[in-house]
Design a protein around this motif. Sequence first.
Motif, PDB file in Angstrom:
ATOM      1  N   ILE A 289       3.158  -6.847 -23.043  1.00 41.91           N
ATOM      2  CA  ILE A 289       3.287  -7.748 -22.013  1.00 41.91           C
ATOM      3  C   ILE A 289       3.413  -6.577 -20.853  1.00 41.91           C
ATOM      4  O   ILE A 289       2.963  -7.107 -19.800  1.00 41.91           O
ATOM      5  CB  ILE A 289       4.111  -8.532 -22.059  1.00 41.91           C
ATOM      6  CG1 ILE A 289       3.666 -10.005 -23.153  1.00 41.91           C
ATOM      7  CG2 ILE A 289       4.543  -9.676 -20.867  1.00 41.91           C
ATOM      8  CD1 ILE A 289       4.535 -11.040 -23.596  1.00 41.91           C
ATOM      9  N   ALA A 290       4.420  -5.959 -21.069  1.00 38.85           N
ATOM     10  CA  ALA A 290       4.924  -4.917 -19.964  1.00 38.85           C
ATOM     11  C   ALA A 290       3.719  -4.207 -19.503  1.00 38.85           C
ATOM     12  O   ALA A 290       3.665  -3.687 -18.512  1.00 38.85           O
ATOM     13  CB  ALA A 290       6.168  -4.168 -20.449  1.00 38.85           C
ATOM     14  N   PHE A 291       2.928  -3.635 -20.290  1.00 35.85           N
ATOM     15  CA  PHE A 291       1.687  -2.781 -19.983  1.00 35.85           C
ATOM     16  C   PHE A 291       0.906  -3.693 -19.171  1.00 35.85           C
ATOM     17  O   PHE A 291       0.278  -3.165 -18.226  1.00 35.85           O
ATOM     18  CB  PHE A 291       1.053  -2.397 -21.221  1.00 35.85           C
ATOM     19  CG  PHE A 291       1.365  -1.114 -21.914  1.00 35.85           C
ATOM     20  CD1 PHE A 291       1.215   0.263 -20.882  1.00 35.85           C
ATOM     21  CD2 PHE A 291       2.049  -0.968 -22.945  1.00 35.85           C
ATOM     22  CE1 PHE A 291       1.593   1.324 -21.565  1.00 35.85           C
ATOM     23  CE2 PHE A 291       2.390   0.103 -23.577  1.00 35.85           C
ATOM     24  CZ  PHE A 291       2.371   1.296 -22.659  1.00 35.85           C
ATOM     25  N   ALA A 292       0.618  -4.860 -19.359  1.00 35.88           N
ATOM     26  CA  ALA A 292      -0.268  -5.837 -18.962  1.00 35.88           C
ATOM     27  C   ALA A 292       0.266  -6.261 -17.447  1.00 35.88           C
ATOM     28  O   ALA A 292      -0.387  -6.160 -16.452  1.00 35.88           O
ATOM     29  CB  ALA A 292      -0.502  -7.336 -19.598  1.00 35.88           C
ATOM     30  N   ASP A 293       1.695  -6.348 -17.355  1.00 37.16           N
ATOM     31  CA  ASP A 293       2.413  -6.620 -16.031  1.00 37.16           C
ATOM     32  C   ASP A 293       2.060  -5.450 -15.077  1.00 37.16           C
ATOM     33  O   ASP A 293       1.817  -5.534 -13.787  1.00 37.16           O
ATOM     34  CB  ASP A 293       3.770  -6.931 -16.357  1.00 37.16           C
ATOM     35  CG  ASP A 293       4.091  -8.120 -16.606  1.00 37.16           C
ATOM     36  OD1 ASP A 293       3.277  -9.115 -16.351  1.00 37.16           O
ATOM     37  OD2 ASP A 293       5.048  -8.381 -17.384  1.00 37.16           O
ATOM     38  N   LEU A 294       2.116  -4.228 -15.649  1.00 35.75           N
ATOM     39  CA  LEU A 294       1.870  -2.877 -14.963  1.00 35.75           C
ATOM     40  C   LEU A 294       0.365  -2.825 -14.527  1.00 35.75           C
ATOM     41  O   LEU A 294       0.294  -2.458 -13.244  1.00 35.75           O
ATOM     42  CB  LEU A 294       2.042  -1.637 -15.833  1.00 35.75           C
ATOM     43  CG  LEU A 294       1.950  -0.425 -15.112  1.00 35.75           C
ATOM     44  CD1 LEU A 294       3.179  -0.238 -14.117  1.00 35.75           C
ATOM     45  CD2 LEU A 294       2.086   0.810 -16.160  1.00 35.75           C
ATOM     46  N   ASP A 295      -0.441  -3.495 -15.223  1.00 28.32           N
ATOM     47  CA  ASP A 295      -1.943  -3.379 -14.826  1.00 28.32           C
ATOM     48  C   ASP A 295      -2.140  -4.309 -13.540  1.00 28.32           C
ATOM     49  O   ASP A 295      -2.875  -4.131 -12.713  1.00 28.32           O
ATOM     50  CB  ASP A 295      -2.816  -3.451 -15.941  1.00 28.32           C
ATOM     51  CG  ASP A 295      -2.728  -2.575 -17.105  1.00 28.32           C
ATOM     52  OD1 ASP A 295      -2.603  -1.357 -16.511  1.00 28.32           O
ATOM     53  OD2 ASP A 295      -3.148  -2.761 -18.191  1.00 28.32           O
ATOM     54  N   LYS A 296      -1.281  -5.466 -13.884  1.00 31.55           N
ATOM     55  CA  LYS A 296      -1.456  -6.497 -12.937  1.00 31.55           C
ATOM     56  C   LYS A 296      -0.717  -6.107 -11.567  1.00 31.55           C
ATOM     57  O   LYS A 296      -1.506  -6.344 -10.533  1.00 31.55           O
ATOM     58  CB  LYS A 296      -0.705  -7.799 -13.406  1.00 31.55           C
ATOM     59  CG  LYS A 296      -0.860  -9.053 -12.465  1.00 31.55           C
ATOM     60  CD  LYS A 296      -0.163 -10.075 -13.209  1.00 31.55           C
ATOM     61  CE  LYS A 296       0.018 -11.546 -12.374  1.00 31.55           C
ATOM     62  NZ  LYS A 296       0.591 -12.725 -12.950  1.00 31.55           N
ATOM     63  N   SER A 297       0.086  -5.330 -11.540  1.00 29.79           N
ATOM     64  CA  SER A 297       0.787  -4.962 -10.438  1.00 29.79           C
ATOM     65  C   SER A 297      -0.061  -3.923  -9.807  1.00 29.79           C
ATOM     66  O   SER A 297      -0.116  -3.782  -8.471  1.00 29.79           O
ATOM     67  CB  SER A 297       2.151  -4.288 -10.517  1.00 29.79           C
ATOM     68  OG  SER A 297       2.209  -3.287 -11.466  1.00 29.79           O
ATOM     69  N   GLU A 298      -0.782  -3.248 -10.241  1.00 30.38           N
ATOM     70  CA  GLU A 298      -1.630  -2.038  -9.814  1.00 30.38           C
ATOM     71  C   GLU A 298      -2.767  -2.888  -8.825  1.00 30.38           C
ATOM     72  O   GLU A 298      -3.008  -2.489  -7.927  1.00 30.38           O
ATOM     73  CB  GLU A 298      -2.014  -1.170 -10.871  1.00 30.38           C
ATOM     74  CG  GLU A 298      -2.780   0.130 -10.025  1.00 30.38           C
ATOM     75  CD  GLU A 298      -3.224   0.986 -11.431  1.00 30.38           C
ATOM     76  OE1 GLU A 298      -3.761   2.020 -10.945  1.00 30.38           O
ATOM     77  OE2 GLU A 298      -3.133   0.888 -12.479  1.00 30.38           O
ATOM     78  N   LEU A 299      -3.263  -3.925  -9.743  1.00 29.30           N
ATOM     79  CA  LEU A 299      -4.421  -4.697  -9.190  1.00 29.30           C
ATOM     80  C   LEU A 299      -3.597  -5.488  -7.726  1.00 29.30           C
ATOM     81  O   LEU A 299      -4.586  -5.466  -6.679  1.00 29.30           O
ATOM     82  CB  LEU A 299      -4.853  -5.676 -10.051  1.00 29.30           C
ATOM     83  CG  LEU A 299      -5.705  -5.278 -11.386  1.00 29.30           C
ATOM     84  CD1 LEU A 299      -6.233  -6.262 -12.107  1.00 29.30           C
ATOM     85  CD2 LEU A 299      -7.128  -4.524 -10.646  1.00 29.30           C
ATOM     86  N   GLY A 300      -2.525  -5.669  -7.829  1.00 24.81           N
ATOM     87  CA  GLY A 300      -1.974  -6.467  -6.809  1.00 24.81           C
ATOM     88  C   GLY A 300      -2.015  -5.358  -5.284  1.00 24.81           C
ATOM     89  O   GLY A 300      -2.304  -5.952  -4.299  1.00 24.81           O
ATOM     90  N   ILE A 301      -1.718  -4.205  -5.574  1.00 25.72           N
ATOM     91  CA  ILE A 301      -1.939  -3.069  -4.490  1.00 25.72           C
ATOM     92  C   ILE A 301      -3.366  -3.041  -4.183  1.00 25.72           C
ATOM     93  O   ILE A 301      -3.570  -2.991  -2.917  1.00 25.72           O
ATOM     94  CB  ILE A 301      -1.519  -1.606  -5.139  1.00 25.72           C
ATOM     95  CG1 ILE A 301       0.140  -1.532  -5.436  1.00 25.72           C
ATOM     96  CG2 ILE A 301      -1.565  -0.738  -4.053  1.00 25.72           C
ATOM     97  CD1 ILE A 301       0.643  -0.422  -6.125  1.00 25.72           C
ATOM     98  N   THR A 302      -4.192  -2.991  -5.111  1.00 27.74           N
ATOM     99  CA  THR A 302      -5.658  -2.985  -4.393  1.00 27.74           C
ATOM    100  C   THR A 302      -6.016  -4.125  -3.834  1.00 27.74           C
ATOM    101  O   THR A 302      -6.698  -3.925  -2.819  1.00 27.74           O
ATOM    102  CB  THR A 302      -6.700  -3.088  -5.916  1.00 27.74           C
ATOM    103  OG1 THR A 302      -6.170  -1.794  -6.586  1.00 27.74           O
ATOM    104  CG2 THR A 302      -7.985  -2.851  -5.494  1.00 27.74           C
ATOM    105  N   ALA A 303      -5.552  -5.360  -4.001  1.00 30.53           N
ATOM    106  CA  ALA A 303      -5.808  -6.546  -3.312  1.00 30.53           C
ATOM    107  C   ALA A 303      -5.155  -6.461  -2.136  1.00 30.53           C
ATOM    108  O   ALA A 303      -5.867  -7.006  -1.058  1.00 30.53           O
ATOM    109  CB  ALA A 303      -5.260  -7.979  -4.174  1.00 30.53           C
ATOM    110  N   ALA A 304      -4.137  -5.923  -1.807  1.00 29.35           N
ATOM    111  CA  ALA A 304      -3.348  -5.891  -0.315  1.00 29.35           C
ATOM    112  C   ALA A 304      -4.180  -5.313   0.234  1.00 29.35           C
ATOM    113  O   ALA A 304      -4.322  -5.097   1.536  1.00 29.35           O
ATOM    114  CB  ALA A 304      -2.134  -5.440  -0.769  1.00 29.35           C
TER     115      ALA A 304
END
Length: 456
Positions: A289-304
């Motif tokens: 889950i921690a790995f998935a959260d890291l990937d999700k936060s990286e996508l959040g930067i891309t979206a921003a």
Amino acid sequence: MNRILNIFILTIFFSFSANLTSQVMGKLTLDEALEMALNENKLIKISQQRILGSEGKLSEMKSNYFPRIEIQSVGAYNSDPNLYINKGDLNGLYNQLLNDGLINEDFINNHPLPSQKVTILGGNNFAVKSNAAIYQPITQLTSINTGRKVAELDVEISKLQYDGVKSKIRLGVKELFYGILIQDAKVNEALQEVEYKKSEYQDATNAYEAGELLYLYVTSAKAEVFEAAQDLLYEENLKDQYISSFNQLIGAQYSYQPDLELPILDFEPVGEIQEYYIQGSEKNYGLKIAFADLDKSELGITAAKKAFIPELSFFAQYYYNYGIPLYANQYLLTGLNFQWTLIDFGERASVVKQRNAIYNEALDNLEYKMLTLQGEIQQAYKNISYAESLILTAEKAYEAREEELILTINAVEAGEALSSMMFKARADMSGAKADKLAAELNYQIAVAKLNSLVGE
């Protein structure tokens, strides 16, 4: 009405409770308890609903790839739909003639333009205005794609959370199942201790009446009886607490008193600790889950960052009009819609900064989870080694107590020892038996804990 509703709810409640009771009649095995927990536990049902919710969100994001088709129509009644020119509304056409002195004000008053109210365009009392439109995003597709990836990660995280909840519940059931069995043995040990103290008190009373013992020792023996009774109450209360938590975990009534069947215990040796480090790093649910959260936060930067891209979309609109003057009966409008925010006074840059902070937080959380998992695996592995050693010593103690009980019984029968010594030997025997069982079951708990940490 409220009274009927209350009766209905109570009927459902008691029917549900009776159904759960029927599921746990007779001896309850560990496998049955695990099955009940996985079927009835509310946390699992909540996790299942989260999966459905995240899957619905993913479907929503995927739909954004496709064009939007909208239809809108308005029907109305107008009591006076016509367009008019009132008497004298065009008198301004006389202004030049008036200025040139060719006519005067009297002429204008006698010959107004028009001379009377004129209907220049007739409408219908009933009017309809309809339009059909299609909108297709173009540059926004990159942001939509990022949103889809985030939604896919949310589905993955919800499934990992579901598996993690099941793993924790399985571990909890095993811990409480074995814990109740251990407490059963401890309650029996405490009962034997009470019987021993009662017998010792009786021996002290008899010795006092025979003039062989001071009354001080009688009162001391009496106090020890009550102290042993207190210990028994403590062990019984602890067992009740375990049962209450166990019933909640498996979805049974709080009043249910489980009759647990001791399973066949497996004492297969565990592997090397390095194997568990590797397996835990690959399969531990919290770490995944921690790995998935890291990937999700990286996508959040891309979206921003994609918020800086201009928005370009295609549109086509068809209009139909009936009964509305000056409007075409039908026409088509198509083209591109362009929107670009040039200045936002740092809003988008601030969002990127926030997303970077979230990414760093997720990265730190991942590192923390990895270190914590390593420490937990190491401790669980040590607990297994400790439990193995404890089993060996408990078995030796049990064998010694068995021999002591036989010798004590023989001594009592031969009149070489007081009867209270037999009760003491039985209490010590019960204690050794409880310690042996506790050591064996604690080994099972330690193995279950280790397996839970590595995603089994």
